[in-house]
Design a protein around this motif. Sequence first.
Motif, PDB file in Angstrom:
ATOM      1  N   ALA A 153     -26.679 -10.366   7.676  1.00  0.00           N
ATOM      2  CA  ALA A 153     -25.759  -9.230   7.802  1.00  0.00           C
ATOM      3  C   ALA A 153     -25.471  -8.667   6.422  1.00  0.00           C
ATOM      4  CB  ALA A 153     -24.467  -9.699   8.462  1.00  0.00           C
ATOM      5  N   PRO A 154     -25.278  -7.351   6.298  1.00  0.00           N
ATOM      6  CA  PRO A 154     -24.923  -6.769   5.006  1.00  0.00           C
ATOM      7  C   PRO A 154     -23.565  -7.294   4.545  1.00  0.00           C
ATOM      8  CG  PRO A 154     -25.345  -5.052   6.671  1.00  0.00           C
ATOM      9  CD  PRO A 154     -25.477  -6.375   7.320  1.00  0.00           C
ATOM     10  N   ALA A 155     -23.338  -7.246   3.259  1.00  0.00           N
ATOM     11  CA  ALA A 155     -22.110  -7.808   2.677  1.00  0.00           C
ATOM     12  C   ALA A 155     -20.870  -7.063   3.131  1.00  0.00           C
ATOM     13  CB  ALA A 155     -22.205  -7.782   1.151  1.00  0.00           C
ATOM     14  N   ASP A 156     -20.983  -5.779   3.411  1.00  0.00           N
ATOM     15  CA  ASP A 156     -19.796  -5.033   3.802  1.00  0.00           C
ATOM     16  C   ASP A 156     -19.537  -5.073   5.313  1.00  0.00           C
ATOM     17  OD1 ASP A 156     -22.054  -3.599   4.414  1.00  0.00           O
ATOM     18  OD2 ASP A 156     -21.140  -1.652   3.950  1.00  0.00           O
ATOM     19  N   ALA A 157     -20.383  -5.775   6.099  1.00  0.00           N
ATOM     20  CA  ALA A 157     -20.197  -5.873   7.550  1.00  0.00           C
ATOM     21  C   ALA A 157     -19.087  -6.861   7.853  1.00  0.00           C
ATOM     22  CB  ALA A 157     -21.500  -6.327   8.204  1.00  0.00           C
ATOM     23  N   PRO A 158     -18.315  -6.627   8.928  1.00  0.00           N
ATOM     24  CA  PRO A 158     -17.239  -7.558   9.270  1.00  0.00           C
ATOM     25  C   PRO A 158     -17.830  -8.916   9.663  1.00  0.00           C
ATOM     26  CG  PRO A 158     -17.497  -5.892  10.990  1.00  0.00           C
ATOM     27  CD  PRO A 158     -18.396  -5.508   9.859  1.00  0.00           C
ATOM     28  N   ALA A 159     -17.098  -9.954   9.338  1.00  0.00           N
ATOM     29  CA  ALA A 159     -17.552 -11.313   9.637  1.00  0.00           C
ATOM     30  C   ALA A 159     -17.459 -11.551  11.141  1.00  0.00           C
ATOM     31  CB  ALA A 159     -16.705 -12.326   8.890  1.00  0.00           C
ATOM     32  N   THR A 160     -18.465 -12.211  11.667  1.00  0.00           N
ATOM     33  CA  THR A 160     -18.464 -12.566  13.074  1.00  0.00           C
ATOM     34  C   THR A 160     -18.531 -14.067  13.168  1.00  0.00           C
ATOM     35  OG1 THR A 160     -20.849 -12.429  13.205  1.00  0.00           O
ATOM     36  CG2 THR A 160     -19.613 -10.445  13.807  1.00  0.00           C
ATOM     37  N   GLY A 161     -18.117 -14.586  14.295  1.00  0.00           N
ATOM     38  CA  GLY A 161     -18.224 -16.023  14.484  1.00  0.00           C
ATOM     39  C   GLY A 161     -16.919 -16.687  14.144  1.00  0.00           C
ATOM     40  N   ASN A 162     -16.921 -17.584  13.142  1.00  0.00           N
ATOM     41  CA  ASN A 162     -15.755 -18.420  12.793  1.00  0.00           C
ATOM     42  C   ASN A 162     -14.864 -17.680  11.805  1.00  0.00           C
ATOM     43  OD1 ASN A 162     -14.001 -20.434  12.208  1.00  0.00           O
ATOM     44  ND2 ASN A 162     -15.534 -21.910  11.540  1.00  0.00           N
ATOM     45  N   PRO A 163     -13.665 -17.222  12.203  1.00  0.00           N
ATOM     46  CA  PRO A 163     -12.813 -16.458  11.295  1.00  0.00           C
ATOM     47  C   PRO A 163     -12.156 -17.336  10.218  1.00  0.00           C
ATOM     48  CG  PRO A 163     -11.732 -16.709  13.426  1.00  0.00           C
ATOM     49  CD  PRO A 163     -13.111 -17.284  13.547  1.00  0.00           C
ATOM     50  N   THR A 164     -12.082 -18.653  10.430  1.00  0.00           N
ATOM     51  CA  THR A 164     -11.403 -19.518   9.447  1.00  0.00           C
ATOM     52  C   THR A 164     -12.308 -19.896   8.308  1.00  0.00           C
ATOM     53  OG1 THR A 164     -12.022 -21.522  10.658  1.00  0.00           O
ATOM     54  CG2 THR A 164      -9.909 -20.480  11.238  1.00  0.00           C
ATOM     55  N   GLY A 165     -13.599 -19.777   8.486  1.00  0.00           N
ATOM     56  CA  GLY A 165     -14.525 -20.150   7.415  1.00  0.00           C
ATOM     57  C   GLY A 165     -14.833 -21.632   7.399  1.00  0.00           C
ATOM     58  N   ARG A 166     -14.251 -22.437   8.277  1.00  0.00           N
ATOM     59  CA  ARG A 166     -14.545 -23.877   8.307  1.00  0.00           C
ATOM     60  C   ARG A 166     -15.826 -24.127   9.061  1.00  0.00           C
ATOM     61  NH1 ARG A 166      -8.663 -26.228   9.995  1.00  0.00           N
ATOM     62  NH2 ARG A 166      -7.567 -25.449   8.208  1.00  0.00           N
ATOM     63  N   ARG A 167     -16.463 -25.205   8.715  1.00  0.00           N
ATOM     64  CA  ARG A 167     -17.695 -25.581   9.396  1.00  0.00           C
ATOM     65  C   ARG A 167     -17.469 -26.774  10.277  1.00  0.00           C
ATOM     66  NH1 ARG A 167     -22.660 -23.346   7.126  1.00  0.00           N
ATOM     67  NH2 ARG A 167     -21.991 -22.034   5.472  1.00  0.00           N
TER      68      ARG A 167
END
Length: 167
Positions: A153-167
Amino acid sequence: MTPSRPRRTARLVLAAACLSLAAAALPGCSPIVEDRGYIFDPADLEKLQTGASKEQVRSVMGSPSTVSTVDGEAWYYISSKFETVAFYRPQEVERTVAAVYFDETQSVQQIAYYGLEDGQIVDFVDRKTPTRGKELTILGQLFGNLGRFNTPAPADAPATGNPTGRR
């Protein structure tokens, strides 16, 4: 003359073997007859007369195969005979329906008999589930995803998937 004698004997043995094989195969072609539904007893049918109550009909005939959907004013006793030949689908060759009609006082008003020629075969269960969309063959399904890869995904695209950033 002696060489023709063994030929004649061989032909007779061959003919007898063919006939016995054909005779053994004939029962395989005879239809398999199967009765389904209510088994009618003529003595029971003669016991029913107009004016009998529903309980009297139930004690003589047993539970009906089906009841009319409007007010339960008719009971139907259905019997069918099917024949199956070899590997073909069974064919209905005979159908008997005894319809017992009741009046407002829940007593027998009329008894009617119907046969296969009086009705129409309705297939209530289709046994097929309709699929929606494009129907693909097995090769289309296998090769349909060729060339489709996950692109980053491009860097300016909104994040999808896990919003907390944890794995």
